[in-house]
Design a protein around this motif. Structure first.
Motif, PDB file in Angstrom:
ATOM      1  N   LEU A 266       0.840  -1.193   0.000  1.00  0.00           N
ATOM      2  CA  LEU A 266       0.000   0.000   0.000  1.00  0.00           C
ATOM      3  C   LEU A 266       0.875   1.243   0.000  1.00  0.00           C
ATOM      4  CD1 LEU A 266      -2.666  -1.078   2.662  1.00  0.00           C
ATOM      5  CD2 LEU A 266      -2.785  -1.281   0.164  1.00  0.00           C
ATOM      6  N   SER A 267       0.588   2.138  -0.921  1.00  0.00           N
ATOM      7  CA  SER A 267       1.358   3.375  -1.031  1.00  0.00           C
ATOM      8  C   SER A 267       0.776   4.451  -0.120  1.00  0.00           C
ATOM      9  CB  SER A 267       1.331   3.875  -2.478  1.00  0.00           C
ATOM     10  OG  SER A 267       0.018   4.303  -2.808  1.00  0.00           O
ATOM     11  N   ARG A 268       1.461   5.558  -0.020  1.00  0.00           N
ATOM     12  CA  ARG A 268       1.000   6.692   0.775  1.00  0.00           C
ATOM     13  C   ARG A 268      -0.349   7.194   0.271  1.00  0.00           C
ATOM     14  NH1 ARG A 268       5.098  11.540   1.043  1.00  0.00           N
ATOM     15  NH2 ARG A 268       5.715  10.232  -0.681  1.00  0.00           N
ATOM     16  N   ALA A 269      -0.557   7.125  -1.036  1.00  0.00           N
ATOM     17  CA  ALA A 269      -1.832   7.550  -1.610  1.00  0.00           C
ATOM     18  C   ALA A 269      -2.977   6.628  -1.201  1.00  0.00           C
ATOM     19  CB  ALA A 269      -1.722   7.613  -3.134  1.00  0.00           C
ATOM     20  N   GLN A 270      -2.659   5.383  -0.904  1.00  0.00           N
ATOM     21  CA  GLN A 270      -3.684   4.400  -0.533  1.00  0.00           C
ATOM     22  C   GLN A 270      -3.942   4.337   0.965  1.00  0.00           C
ATOM     23  OE1 GLN A 270      -1.402   1.350  -2.633  1.00  0.00           O
ATOM     24  NE2 GLN A 270      -3.334   0.771  -3.629  1.00  0.00           N
ATOM     25  N   LEU A 271      -2.969   4.741   1.776  1.00  0.00           N
ATOM     26  CA  LEU A 271      -3.098   4.613   3.220  1.00  0.00           C
ATOM     27  C   LEU A 271      -2.307   5.713   3.924  1.00  0.00           C
ATOM     28  CD1 LEU A 271      -4.092   2.861   5.647  1.00  0.00           C
ATOM     29  CD2 LEU A 271      -1.869   1.744   5.536  1.00  0.00           C
ATOM     30  N   ASP A 272      -2.970   6.430   4.806  1.00  0.00           N
ATOM     31  CA  ASP A 272      -2.332   7.462   5.623  1.00  0.00           C
ATOM     32  C   ASP A 272      -1.824   6.798   6.899  1.00  0.00           C
ATOM     33  OD1 ASP A 272      -1.610   9.589   7.227  1.00  0.00           O
ATOM     34  OD2 ASP A 272      -3.583  10.556   7.179  1.00  0.00           O
ATOM     35  N   LEU A 273      -0.521   6.677   7.036  1.00  0.00           N
ATOM     36  CA  LEU A 273       0.058   5.978   8.193  1.00  0.00           C
ATOM     37  C   LEU A 273      -0.037   6.776   9.486  1.00  0.00           C
ATOM     38  CD1 LEU A 273       3.155   4.180   6.673  1.00  0.00           C
ATOM     39  CD2 LEU A 273       1.005   3.186   7.434  1.00  0.00           C
ATOM     40  N   THR A 274      -0.534   7.997   9.426  1.00  0.00           N
ATOM     41  CA  THR A 274      -0.777   8.749  10.656  1.00  0.00           C
ATOM     42  C   THR A 274      -2.185   8.499  11.181  1.00  0.00           C
ATOM     43  OG1 THR A 274      -1.556  10.757   9.530  1.00  0.00           O
ATOM     44  CG2 THR A 274       0.832  10.553   9.915  1.00  0.00           C
ATOM     45  N   ASP A 275      -2.981   7.744  10.453  1.00  0.00           N
ATOM     46  CA  ASP A 275      -4.366   7.447  10.812  1.00  0.00           C
ATOM     47  C   ASP A 275      -4.448   6.004  11.323  1.00  0.00           C
ATOM     48  OD1 ASP A 275      -7.087   6.850  10.926  1.00  0.00           O
ATOM     49  OD2 ASP A 275      -7.549   7.844   9.026  1.00  0.00           O
ATOM     50  N   THR A 276      -4.420   5.839  12.649  1.00  0.00           N
ATOM     51  CA  THR A 276      -4.402   4.491  13.217  1.00  0.00           C
ATOM     52  C   THR A 276      -5.660   3.693  12.883  1.00  0.00           C
ATOM     53  OG1 THR A 276      -5.201   5.361  15.334  1.00  0.00           O
ATOM     54  CG2 THR A 276      -2.818   5.100  15.092  1.00  0.00           C
ATOM     55  N   ASP A 277      -6.793   4.363  12.759  1.00  0.00           N
ATOM     56  CA  ASP A 277      -8.017   3.655  12.376  1.00  0.00           C
ATOM     57  C   ASP A 277      -7.907   3.102  10.961  1.00  0.00           C
ATOM     58  OD1 ASP A 277      -9.256   4.109  14.833  1.00  0.00           O
ATOM     59  OD2 ASP A 277     -10.170   5.989  14.152  1.00  0.00           O
ATOM     60  N   ALA A 278      -7.315   3.875  10.056  1.00  0.00           N
ATOM     61  CA  ALA A 278      -7.125   3.430   8.665  1.00  0.00           C
ATOM     62  C   ALA A 278      -6.173   2.242   8.610  1.00  0.00           C
ATOM     63  CB  ALA A 278      -6.610   4.577   7.805  1.00  0.00           C
ATOM     64  N   ILE A 279      -5.143   2.258   9.447  1.00  0.00           N
ATOM     65  CA  ILE A 279      -4.202   1.135   9.502  1.00  0.00           C
ATOM     66  C   ILE A 279      -4.918  -0.124   9.965  1.00  0.00           C
ATOM     67  CG2 ILE A 279      -2.160   0.222  10.679  1.00  0.00           C
ATOM     68  CD1 ILE A 279      -1.137   3.160  10.782  1.00  0.00           C
ATOM     69  N   ALA A 280      -5.699  -0.007  11.030  1.00  0.00           N
ATOM     70  CA  ALA A 280      -6.439  -1.160  11.547  1.00  0.00           C
ATOM     71  C   ALA A 280      -7.412  -1.695  10.504  1.00  0.00           C
ATOM     72  CB  ALA A 280      -7.180  -0.772  12.825  1.00  0.00           C
ATOM     73  N   ARG A 281      -8.095  -0.797   9.777  1.00  0.00           N
ATOM     74  CA  ARG A 281      -9.011  -1.221   8.713  1.00  0.00           C
ATOM     75  C   ARG A 281      -8.273  -1.962   7.616  1.00  0.00           C
ATOM     76  NH1 ARG A 281     -11.331   3.561   9.440  1.00  0.00           N
ATOM     77  NH2 ARG A 281     -10.232   4.530   7.723  1.00  0.00           N
ATOM     78  N   ALA A 282      -7.127  -1.436   7.194  1.00  0.00           N
ATOM     79  CA  ALA A 282      -6.348  -2.062   6.115  1.00  0.00           C
ATOM     80  C   ALA A 282      -5.918  -3.469   6.501  1.00  0.00           C
ATOM     81  CB  ALA A 282      -5.128  -1.210   5.778  1.00  0.00           C
ATOM     82  N   ILE A 283      -5.484  -3.635   7.742  1.00  0.00           N
ATOM     83  CA  ILE A 283      -5.073  -4.964   8.209  1.00  0.00           C
ATOM     84  C   ILE A 283      -6.278  -5.890   8.270  1.00  0.00           C
ATOM     85  CG2 ILE A 283      -4.140  -6.259  10.170  1.00  0.00           C
ATOM     86  CD1 ILE A 283      -2.356  -3.760  10.721  1.00  0.00           C
ATOM     87  N   GLY A 284      -7.385  -5.404   8.795  1.00  0.00           N
ATOM     88  CA  GLY A 284      -8.588  -6.221   8.894  1.00  0.00           C
ATOM     89  C   GLY A 284      -9.141  -6.621   7.540  1.00  0.00           C
ATOM     90  N   GLU A 285      -9.103  -5.708   6.577  1.00  0.00           N
ATOM     91  CA  GLU A 285      -9.634  -5.976   5.246  1.00  0.00           C
ATOM     92  C   GLU A 285      -8.721  -6.874   4.416  1.00  0.00           C
ATOM     93  OE1 GLU A 285     -10.336  -2.095   3.623  1.00  0.00           O
ATOM     94  OE2 GLU A 285     -12.066  -1.738   4.924  1.00  0.00           O
TER      95      GLU A 285
END
Length: 65
Positions: free
Chosen positions: A31-50
């Protein structure tokens, strides 16, 4: 059976090297920076879960100035 990896970072030096070295036994979703904001912990958790059933989560993202 292949190793399933979710990799944060897709275009940096380490991330590109990991993708280049991955063989048939390793399936990397990068996942690139455009696909995932690594400062957003909720987005990180969603990406791992999905991502489903993973063997490894790898942070190959870096910030350089």
């Amino acid at each position: 059976m292949s190793l399933r990896v979710l990799q944060f970072g897709a275009t940096g030096q380490l991330a590109r090297e990991m993708l280049a070295l991955a063989g048939g036994a390793v399936e990397i979703t990068a996942l690139s920076r455009a696909q995932l904001d690594l400062t957003d912990t909720d987005a990180i958790a969603r990406a791992i879960g999905e991502a489903g059933d993973l063997d490894l989560v790898l942070n190959a993202a870096a910030y350089t100035a």
